[in-house]
Design an enzyme around this catalytic site. Structure first.
Site, mmCIF file in Angstrom:
data_model
loop_
_atom_site.group_PDB
_atom_site.id
_atom_site.type_symbol
_atom_site.label_atom_id
_atom_site.label_comp_id
_atom_site.label_asym_id
_atom_site.label_seq_id
_atom_site.Cartn_x
_atom_site.Cartn_y
_atom_site.Cartn_z
ATOM 1 N N ASN A 1 35.451 -31.394 31.518
ATOM 2 C CA ASN A 1 34.234 -32.330 31.677
ATOM 3 C C ASN A 1 33.210 -32.141 30.575
ATOM 4 O O ASN A 1 32.589 -30.940 30.822
ATOM 5 C CB ASN A 1 33.864 -32.333 33.139
ATOM 6 C CG ASN A 1 32.548 -32.998 33.357
ATOM 7 O OD1 ASN A 1 31.969 -34.009 32.310
ATOM 8 N ND2 ASN A 1 31.970 -32.915 34.382
ATOM 9 N N LYS B 1 30.353 -33.340 29.991
ATOM 10 C CA LYS B 1 29.189 -33.790 30.324
ATOM 11 C C LYS B 1 28.307 -34.294 29.109
ATOM 12 O O LYS B 1 29.107 -35.038 28.303
ATOM 13 C CB LYS B 1 28.301 -32.449 30.826
ATOM 14 C CG LYS B 1 29.365 -31.780 32.002
ATOM 15 C CD LYS B 1 28.628 -30.743 32.587
ATOM 16 C CE LYS B 1 29.566 -30.118 33.856
ATOM 17 N NZ LYS B 1 28.836 -29.136 34.763
ATOM 18 N N HIS C 1 30.608 -36.728 40.363
ATOM 19 C CA HIS C 1 30.322 -35.290 40.089
ATOM 20 C C HIS C 1 28.809 -35.136 40.744
ATOM 21 O O HIS C 1 27.886 -35.997 40.968
ATOM 22 C CB HIS C 1 30.095 -35.257 38.571
ATOM 23 C CG HIS C 1 30.129 -33.994 38.089
ATOM 24 N ND1 HIS C 1 28.748 -33.388 38.217
ATOM 25 C CD2 HIS C 1 31.090 -32.987 37.694
ATOM 26 C CE1 HIS C 1 29.137 -31.848 37.896
ATOM 27 N NE2 HIS C 1 30.435 -32.011 37.493
ATOM 28 N N GLU D 1 26.473 -33.742 39.612
ATOM 29 C CA GLU D 1 25.206 -34.095 38.816
ATOM 30 C C GLU D 1 25.004 -35.394 38.866
ATOM 31 O O GLU D 1 23.630 -35.903 38.812
ATOM 32 C CB GLU D 1 25.526 -33.485 37.507
ATOM 33 C CG GLU D 1 25.340 -31.930 37.068
ATOM 34 C CD GLU D 1 26.415 -31.553 36.309
ATOM 35 O OE1 GLU D 1 26.916 -32.138 35.188
ATOM 36 O OE2 GLU D 1 26.625 -30.297 36.265
ATOM 37 N N GLU E 1 34.313 -29.301 43.763
ATOM 38 C CA GLU E 1 33.495 -28.419 43.027
ATOM 39 C C GLU E 1 32.284 -28.021 43.874
ATOM 40 O O GLU E 1 31.483 -28.819 44.316
ATOM 41 C CB GLU E 1 32.876 -29.437 41.876
ATOM 42 C CG GLU E 1 33.863 -29.969 41.093
ATOM 43 C CD GLU E 1 33.653 -30.215 39.717
ATOM 44 O OE1 GLU E 1 34.122 -29.702 38.564
ATOM 45 O OE2 GLU E 1 32.549 -30.930 39.719
ATOM 46 N N GLY F 1 28.111 -24.484 36.588
ATOM 47 C CA GLY F 1 27.512 -24.108 35.298
ATOM 48 C C GLY F 1 26.359 -22.652 35.625
ATOM 49 O O GLY F 1 25.472 -22.603 35.181
ATOM 50 N N SER G 1 32.661 -23.119 36.938
ATOM 51 C CA SER G 1 32.804 -21.973 36.336
ATOM 52 C C SER G 1 34.096 -21.685 36.242
ATOM 53 O O SER G 1 34.517 -20.211 36.063
ATOM 54 C CB SER G 1 32.012 -20.634 36.765
ATOM 55 O OG SER G 1 30.334 -21.271 36.817
HETATM 56 P P1 13P Z 1 31.429 -25.389 34.592
HETATM 57 O O1 13P Z 1 32.556 -25.027 34.568
HETATM 58 O O2 13P Z 1 30.339 -25.486 33.342
HETATM 59 O O3 13P Z 1 30.694 -24.561 35.834
HETATM 60 O O4 13P Z 1 31.091 -27.019 35.106
HETATM 61 C C1 13P Z 1 32.149 -27.433 36.220
HETATM 62 C C2 13P Z 1 32.005 -28.826 36.390
HETATM 63 O O5 13P Z 1 31.130 -29.401 36.909
HETATM 64 C C3 13P Z 1 33.134 -29.688 36.055
HETATM 65 O O6 13P Z 1 32.879 -30.880 36.132
#
Ligand code: 13P
Length: 255
Positions: free
Chosen positions: A13, A15, A99, A101, A171, A177, A217
């Site tokens: 992803n 982002k 997601h 976010e 997740e 993150g 992560s």
């Molecule tokens: P990270 O791997 O940067 O923690 O992000 C995970 C994520 O949100 C994947 O959708």
């Protein structure tokens, strides 16, 4: 639980990272590094503007391209949104929906996640449906209740046939993150809870066939241990997917 009956999927992803030209370079680099790694499906979910060029760069490789969101209407006055048919025509095969976010910053709810999922599946996209608890919910000991409720609400009204094109990504929001990763046992425990809920909704054959990823992560150092868990069928990777060499190591760990 039989891991052999389901597909392992390693998805990146990106982002809000990578311009179109950067995307082409990263897709080509990633594709070269994961060539011949047929033990899992490899997907990169890219910003809308990157989809077409990323799909072109991925042609003839084992990398598939996905989007990071989709609107539930087919067309109309929805400024800033993209429909499923737009994503498909641009070259996306997958789409991430729900997601954290999106839930946290853009008002996404289980209701809109469900509507987006239905629209995406009806159009022929494969869906990576994200859910997971926030830190306060984990600390309050209600992780199982939260993910069970999200699973039920997000999948409401989706047929068993359509479920075949759904991947669930567990997740935990506190692990995204942050550099904090769920332990393999924590990831396994919650993925098993989700599978059990799906078993209640669709029967255990459908649940056994469902790919459930862990995200939060995941990186080249911790992937192998997380992926060794029987109910963890892949990963949804943020930061580490931006670096082809790191992402390729996670793909390698999934072989
Ligand atoms: P990270 O791997 O940067 O923690 O992000 C995970 C994520 O949100 C994947 O959708």
């Amino acid at each position: 639980m039989k891991k052999e009956v389901r597909k392992v999927v390693i998805a990146g992803n990106w982002k809000m990272n990578m311009t179109p030209s950067e995307a082409v370079t990263a897709v080509k680099e990633t594709a070269a590094l994961v060539e011949g790694k047929t033990g899992c499906d490899v997907v990169l979910c890219v910003p809308f503007v990157d989809i077409a060029v990323a799909a072109e760069a991925a042609k003839g490789t084992n990398v598939k391209i996905g989007a990071q969101n989709v609107h539930f209407e087919a067309k109309g006055a929805f400024t800033g949104e993209c429909s499923a048919s737009m994503l498909l025509e641009a070259g996306a095969e997958y789409v991430i929906i729900g997601h954290s976010e999106r839930r946290q910053y853009f008002g996404e709810t289980d209701e809109t996640v469900n509507k987006r999922t239905k629209a995406a599946l009806a159009a022929g996209l494969k869906v990576i449906l994200c859910l997971g608890e926030v830190l306060e919910e984990r600390q309050a000991g209600i992780t199982a209740e939260i993910v069970s409720m999200q699973t039920k609400l997000d999948l409401a009204g989706i047929s068993a046939e359509d479920l075949k094109n759904v991947i669930i990504a567990y997740e935990p929001v506190w692990a995204i993150g942050t550099g904090l990763t769920a332990t393999p046992d924590q990831a396994e425990e919650v993925c098993a809870i989700i599978r059990n809920v799906v078993c209640g909704l669709y029967g255990c054959c459908a649940a056994e066939a469902l790919t459930i990823q862990y995200g939060g992560s995941m990186n080249d150092a911790n992937a192998a241990e997380l992926l060794s868990k029987v109910n963890v069928d892949g990963g949804l990777i943020g930061g580490a997917s931006l670096v082809p060499a790191k992402f390729a190591k996670i793909v390698e760990a999934a072989q």
